[in-house]
Motif scaffolding. Structure first.
Motif, PDB file in Angstrom:
ATOM      1  N   ILE A  59       0.846  -1.212   0.000  1.00  0.00           N
ATOM      2  CA  ILE A  59       0.000   0.000   0.000  1.00  0.00           C
ATOM      3  C   ILE A  59       0.870   1.247   0.000  1.00  0.00           C
ATOM      4  CG2 ILE A  59      -1.608   1.350   1.413  1.00  0.00           C
ATOM      5  CD1 ILE A  59      -2.815  -1.350   2.333  1.00  0.00           C
ATOM      6  N   LEU A  60       1.915   1.250   0.815  1.00  0.00           N
ATOM      7  CA  LEU A  60       2.792   2.421   0.914  1.00  0.00           C
ATOM      8  C   LEU A  60       3.581   2.629  -0.379  1.00  0.00           C
ATOM      9  CD1 LEU A  60       3.977   1.852   4.584  1.00  0.00           C
ATOM     10  CD2 LEU A  60       2.599   3.766   3.753  1.00  0.00           C
ATOM     11  N   ILE A  61       4.047   1.559  -0.972  1.00  0.00           N
ATOM     12  CA  ILE A  61       4.765   1.661  -2.251  1.00  0.00           C
ATOM     13  C   ILE A  61       3.851   2.246  -3.324  1.00  0.00           C
ATOM     14  CG2 ILE A  61       5.773   0.292  -4.137  1.00  0.00           C
ATOM     15  CD1 ILE A  61       6.903  -1.572  -1.902  1.00  0.00           C
ATOM     16  N   ASN A  62       2.609   1.800  -3.351  1.00  0.00           N
ATOM     17  CA  ASN A  62       1.660   2.310  -4.341  1.00  0.00           C
ATOM     18  C   ASN A  62       1.373   3.797  -4.131  1.00  0.00           C
ATOM     19  OD1 ASN A  62      -0.318   1.905  -6.538  1.00  0.00           O
ATOM     20  ND2 ASN A  62      -1.803   2.375  -4.943  1.00  0.00           N
ATOM     21  N   ASN A  63       1.285   4.219  -2.875  1.00  0.00           N
ATOM     22  CA  ASN A  63       0.933   5.608  -2.579  1.00  0.00           C
ATOM     23  C   ASN A  63       2.091   6.579  -2.744  1.00  0.00           C
ATOM     24  OD1 ASN A  63      -1.958   6.167  -1.413  1.00  0.00           O
ATOM     25  ND2 ASN A  63      -1.387   4.160  -0.627  1.00  0.00           N
ATOM     26  N   PHE A  64       3.334   6.122  -2.515  1.00  0.00           N
ATOM     27  CA  PHE A  64       4.457   7.060  -2.476  1.00  0.00           C
ATOM     28  C   PHE A  64       5.551   6.795  -3.510  1.00  0.00           C
ATOM     29  CE2 PHE A  64       2.516   7.125   1.741  1.00  0.00           C
ATOM     30  CZ  PHE A  64       2.273   8.492   1.876  1.00  0.00           C
ATOM     31  N   ILE A  65       5.479   5.680  -4.230  1.00  0.00           N
ATOM     32  CA  ILE A  65       6.466   5.391  -5.274  1.00  0.00           C
ATOM     33  C   ILE A  65       5.826   5.380  -6.659  1.00  0.00           C
ATOM     34  CG2 ILE A  65       8.172   3.743  -6.108  1.00  0.00           C
ATOM     35  CD1 ILE A  65       8.925   4.982  -3.426  1.00  0.00           C
ATOM     36  N   ASN A  66       4.704   4.703  -6.802  1.00  0.00           N
ATOM     37  CA  ASN A  66       4.015   4.552  -8.086  1.00  0.00           C
ATOM     38  C   ASN A  66       3.683   5.915  -8.695  1.00  0.00           C
ATOM     39  OD1 ASN A  66       2.437   3.830 -10.252  1.00  0.00           O
ATOM     40  ND2 ASN A  66       0.978   2.606  -9.079  1.00  0.00           N
ATOM     41  N   ILE A  67       4.256   6.207  -9.870  1.00  0.00           N
ATOM     42  CA  ILE A  67       4.050   7.525 -10.483  1.00  0.00           C
ATOM     43  C   ILE A  67       2.653   7.689 -11.083  1.00  0.00           C
ATOM     44  CG2 ILE A  67       6.479   7.978 -10.933  1.00  0.00           C
ATOM     45  CD1 ILE A  67       6.067   7.058 -13.806  1.00  0.00           C
ATOM     46  N   LYS A  68       1.882   6.615 -11.142  1.00  0.00           N
ATOM     47  CA  LYS A  68       0.497   6.718 -11.610  1.00  0.00           C
ATOM     48  C   LYS A  68      -0.445   7.150 -10.489  1.00  0.00           C
ATOM     49  CE  LYS A  68       1.116   3.147 -15.166  1.00  0.00           C
ATOM     50  NZ  LYS A  68       0.672   1.810 -15.646  1.00  0.00           N
ATOM     51  N   GLN A  69       0.058   7.185  -9.258  1.00  0.00           N
ATOM     52  CA  GLN A  69      -0.752   7.576  -8.108  1.00  0.00           C
ATOM     53  C   GLN A  69      -0.969   9.092  -8.118  1.00  0.00           C
ATOM     54  OE1 GLN A  69      -3.126   7.472  -5.238  1.00  0.00           O
ATOM     55  NE2 GLN A  69      -2.010   5.518  -5.362  1.00  0.00           N
ATOM     56  N   PRO A  70      -2.231   9.552  -8.037  1.00  0.00           N
ATOM     57  CA  PRO A  70      -2.494  10.997  -8.013  1.00  0.00           C
ATOM     58  C   PRO A  70      -1.894  11.657  -6.769  1.00  0.00           C
ATOM     59  CG  PRO A  70      -4.498   9.754  -8.465  1.00  0.00           C
ATOM     60  CD  PRO A  70      -3.463   8.759  -8.047  1.00  0.00           C
ATOM     61  N   ASN A  71      -1.634  12.942  -6.893  1.00  0.00           N
ATOM     62  CA  ASN A  71      -1.124  13.725  -5.763  1.00  0.00           C
ATOM     63  C   ASN A  71      -2.238  13.916  -4.728  1.00  0.00           C
ATOM     64  OD1 ASN A  71      -0.641  16.232  -4.174  1.00  0.00           O
ATOM     65  ND2 ASN A  71       1.225  16.343  -5.386  1.00  0.00           N
ATOM     66  N   PHE A  72      -1.968  13.525  -3.459  1.00  0.00           N
ATOM     67  CA  PHE A  72      -2.987  13.703  -2.426  1.00  0.00           C
ATOM     68  C   PHE A  72      -2.435  14.501  -1.235  1.00  0.00           C
ATOM     69  CE2 PHE A  72      -1.018   9.510  -1.857  1.00  0.00           C
ATOM     70  CZ  PHE A  72      -0.653   9.514  -0.519  1.00  0.00           C
ATOM     71  N   ILE A  73      -1.453  15.373  -1.513  1.00  0.00           N
ATOM     72  CA  ILE A  73      -0.849  16.180  -0.452  1.00  0.00           C
ATOM     73  C   ILE A  73      -1.874  17.093   0.214  1.00  0.00           C
ATOM     74  CG2 ILE A  73       0.806  18.041  -0.004  1.00  0.00           C
ATOM     75  CD1 ILE A  73       2.655  16.745  -2.045  1.00  0.00           C
ATOM     76  N   ASP A  74      -2.765  17.706  -0.576  1.00  0.00           N
ATOM     77  CA  ASP A  74      -3.772  18.593   0.007  1.00  0.00           C
ATOM     78  C   ASP A  74      -4.664  17.849   1.002  1.00  0.00           C
ATOM     79  OD1 ASP A  74      -2.873  20.822  -1.294  1.00  0.00           O
ATOM     80  OD2 ASP A  74      -4.280  20.656  -2.973  1.00  0.00           O
ATOM     81  N   GLU A  75      -4.937  16.594   0.715  1.00  0.00           N
ATOM     82  CA  GLU A  75      -5.730  15.795   1.658  1.00  0.00           C
ATOM     83  C   GLU A  75      -4.931  15.522   2.931  1.00  0.00           C
ATOM     84  OE1 GLU A  75      -7.698  12.346  -0.132  1.00  0.00           O
ATOM     85  OE2 GLU A  75      -7.269  13.229  -2.098  1.00  0.00           O
ATOM     86  N   LEU A  76      -3.649  15.224   2.781  1.00  0.00           N
ATOM     87  CA  LEU A  76      -2.806  14.959   3.946  1.00  0.00           C
ATOM     88  C   LEU A  76      -2.659  16.188   4.837  1.00  0.00           C
ATOM     89  CD1 LEU A  76       0.178  12.767   2.643  1.00  0.00           C
ATOM     90  CD2 LEU A  76      -1.523  12.130   4.345  1.00  0.00           C
ATOM     91  N   LYS A  77      -2.622  17.368   4.223  1.00  0.00           N
ATOM     92  CA  LYS A  77      -2.444  18.594   4.997  1.00  0.00           C
ATOM     93  C   LYS A  77      -3.545  18.781   6.036  1.00  0.00           C
ATOM     94  CE  LYS A  77       0.102  21.370   1.593  1.00  0.00           C
ATOM     95  NZ  LYS A  77       0.052  22.519   0.668  1.00  0.00           N
ATOM     96  N   TYR A  78      -4.718  18.296   5.725  1.00  0.00           N
ATOM     97  CA  TYR A  78      -5.858  18.508   6.631  1.00  0.00           C
ATOM     98  C   TYR A  78      -6.149  17.273   7.479  1.00  0.00           C
ATOM     99  CZ  TYR A  78      -6.487  22.774   4.044  1.00  0.00           C
ATOM    100  OH  TYR A  78      -6.277  24.001   3.459  1.00  0.00           O
ATOM    101  N   VAL A  79      -5.137  16.405   7.620  1.00  0.00           N
ATOM    102  CA  VAL A  79      -5.229  15.267   8.544  1.00  0.00           C
ATOM    103  C   VAL A  79      -4.475  15.648   9.816  1.00  0.00           C
ATOM    104  CG1 VAL A  79      -4.558  12.870   8.956  1.00  0.00           C
ATOM    105  CG2 VAL A  79      -5.376  13.560   6.704  1.00  0.00           C
ATOM    106  N   LYS A  80      -5.084  15.471  10.971  1.00  0.00           N
ATOM    107  CA  LYS A  80      -4.436  15.795  12.220  1.00  0.00           C
ATOM    108  C   LYS A  80      -3.344  14.765  12.534  1.00  0.00           C
ATOM    109  CE  LYS A  80      -8.226  18.286  14.485  1.00  0.00           C
ATOM    110  NZ  LYS A  80      -9.109  18.350  15.679  1.00  0.00           N
ATOM    111  N   ALA A  81      -2.182  15.274  12.936  1.00  0.00           N
ATOM    112  CA  ALA A  81      -1.079  14.372  13.239  1.00  0.00           C
ATOM    113  C   ALA A  81      -1.344  13.571  14.510  1.00  0.00           C
ATOM    114  CB  ALA A  81       0.225  15.179  13.394  1.00  0.00           C
ATOM    115  N   ASN A  82      -2.016  14.170  15.459  1.00  0.00           N
ATOM    116  CA  ASN A  82      -2.279  13.501  16.729  1.00  0.00           C
ATOM    117  C   ASN A  82      -3.761  13.220  16.912  1.00  0.00           C
ATOM    118  OD1 ASN A  82       0.479  13.558  17.710  1.00  0.00           O
ATOM    119  ND2 ASN A  82       0.200  15.767  17.926  1.00  0.00           N
ATOM    120  N   ALA A  83      -4.345  12.625  15.889  1.00  0.00           N
ATOM    121  CA  ALA A  83      -5.798  12.343  15.942  1.00  0.00           C
ATOM    122  C   ALA A  83      -6.105  11.255  16.952  1.00  0.00           C
ATOM    123  CB  ALA A  83      -6.270  11.919  14.559  1.00  0.00           C
TER     124      ALA A  83
END
Length: 378
Positions: free
Chosen positions: A354-378
């Motif tokens: 799952i991690l390889i697909n999300n952070f290595i696979n170049i076909k994976q869309p950019n989801f940084i904006d979604e990550l920005k609004y995730v709380k680190a200490n949820a």
């Protein structure tokens, strides 16, 4: 040789001590040099005086090769990496490339646009993907080591052919104030004139500044200051070197303390290593002329950029599976270390995929904006 007796970050006081731990005999002369060379197939180490420091233990030993026949290209996708970088260099306006390893990996399509942000915000990734933070740490730490090794081996190969010259350079991010200037090039002065109750004139002068961030190579004096500050903080944390900081789990505190001091003393917000690559333009042009006049689509196919990304994914997943198999084997022998417990989990390989697909696979869309609004200490 018993590799299970050593750990990453471990420090041995001398050659005899590491031999005892590995269960091998000490040697002298040429035999010792061959032994040290053979160790490099199993783990990466560095020396600090007489000390041997274990930097990385490989998932599987590299094969002994006839370097004369294979040209030292032990990595299956080594040629694809070489071709890709040569093409990138051939399109540079000047003769120099100056960028971080993450930027180089991104340019070569070996990671996707989510990798760097995810690496800096592991807690967010953990909550976003619902995967334990320890697995996230494992993924980024091991992936970075593998990719860095791939990149530096590539640079060494190309330098050995006199195609490039490369070096690591210290890069700094500087906070800098800039003052406004008038048409004559003088600092703009704002004038505020007020009058008191007795009609006396009061003039208040001020200047306008704006702050910017500037990224550049560190000067010799800045490097000297960085070294002084790092040494000072290491002593405060009772550590002799950076490897010991990692072993004692003090690395994050070390970086926090050094950054605070450097900000105060020199406006250095943070520092990192970059690669400076100088090309042999004429030779590189000859190397890539066979693909110079074809379409972008054909170039991608010719340089196998998409295939290179697939190869990287396969390499990282194969490493991940080997860690899982090795951990299960060692646990069956009673070696219940923290790493083995983590890596032996039945979902370990699936989470790695799952991690390889999300952070290595170049076909994976950019989801940084979604990550920005995730709380680190949820």
């Amino acid at each position: 040789m018993n590799i299970e007796n050593i750990q990453e970050g471990q420090i041995f006081k001398n050659y005899k001590a590491i031999c005892e731990s590995l269960g091998v005999n000490t040697k002298t002369g040429k035999s010792k040099q061959l032994q040290l060379k053979d160790w490099e197939r199993y783990f990466k180490y560095s020396k600090d005086g007489y000390n041997f420091i274990i930097n990385e233990i490989y998932d599987a030993p590299s094969e002994k090769e006839d370097l004369r026949s294979r040209g030292n290209n032990s990595l299956e996708h080594a040629d694809k990496m070489d071709d890709t970088l040569l093409y990138i260099l051939s399109k540079q306006d000047d003769g120099e490339l100056f960028l971080t390893i993450n930027r180089l990996l991104l340019e070569m399509k070996m990671i996707n646009s989510n990798f760097s942000f995810g690496n800096r915000h592991k807690k967010k990734v953990s909550n976003y993907l619902n995967i334990e933070e320890s697995i996230i740490e494992e993924f980024f730490n091991t992936s970075k080591r593998t990719l860095k090794s791939n990149i530096e081996s590539m640079l060494d190969r190309l330098e050995s052919k006199s195609l490039i010259y490369w070096q690591k350079v210290k890069t700094v991010c500087i906070a800098k104030s800039i003052v406004s200037e008038n048409e004559l090039g003088n600092i703009t002065v704002d004038t505020d004139i007020t009058y008191d109750e007795f009609d006396n004139e009061h003039i208040k002068l001020s200047t306008t500044t704006r702050e910017i961030l500037k990224y550049r190579m560190a000067t010799d004096r800045e490097i000297e200051l960085i070294l002084e500050v790092e040494d000072e903080v290491m002593q405060q944390l009772n550590c002799k070197n950076k490897q010991e900081l990692v072993v004692k789990n003090k690395w994050d505190l070390f970086m926090k303390e050094t950054n605070q001091i450097l900000r105060k003393k020199a406006n250095i917000l943070f520092r990192y290593d970059s690669y400076k690559i100088i090309r042999n333009k004429n030779k590189i042009s000859k190397e890539v002329e066979k693909v110079d006049n074809i379409t972008s689509e054909d170039i991608i196919k010719s340089l196998s950029m998409l295939n290179l990304n697939n190869d990287v994914q396969n390499q990282l997943l194969a490493n991940w599976k080997r860690r899982n198999e090795k951990a299960n084997l060692e646990i069956s022998l009673g070696l219940n270390t923290k790493n083995n417990v983590l890596r032996s989990d039945e979902s370990f390989v699936d989470k790695g995929s799952i991690l390889i697909n999300n952070f290595i696979n170049i076909k994976q869309p950019n989801f940084i904006d979604e990550l920005k609004y995730v709380k680190a200490n949820a």
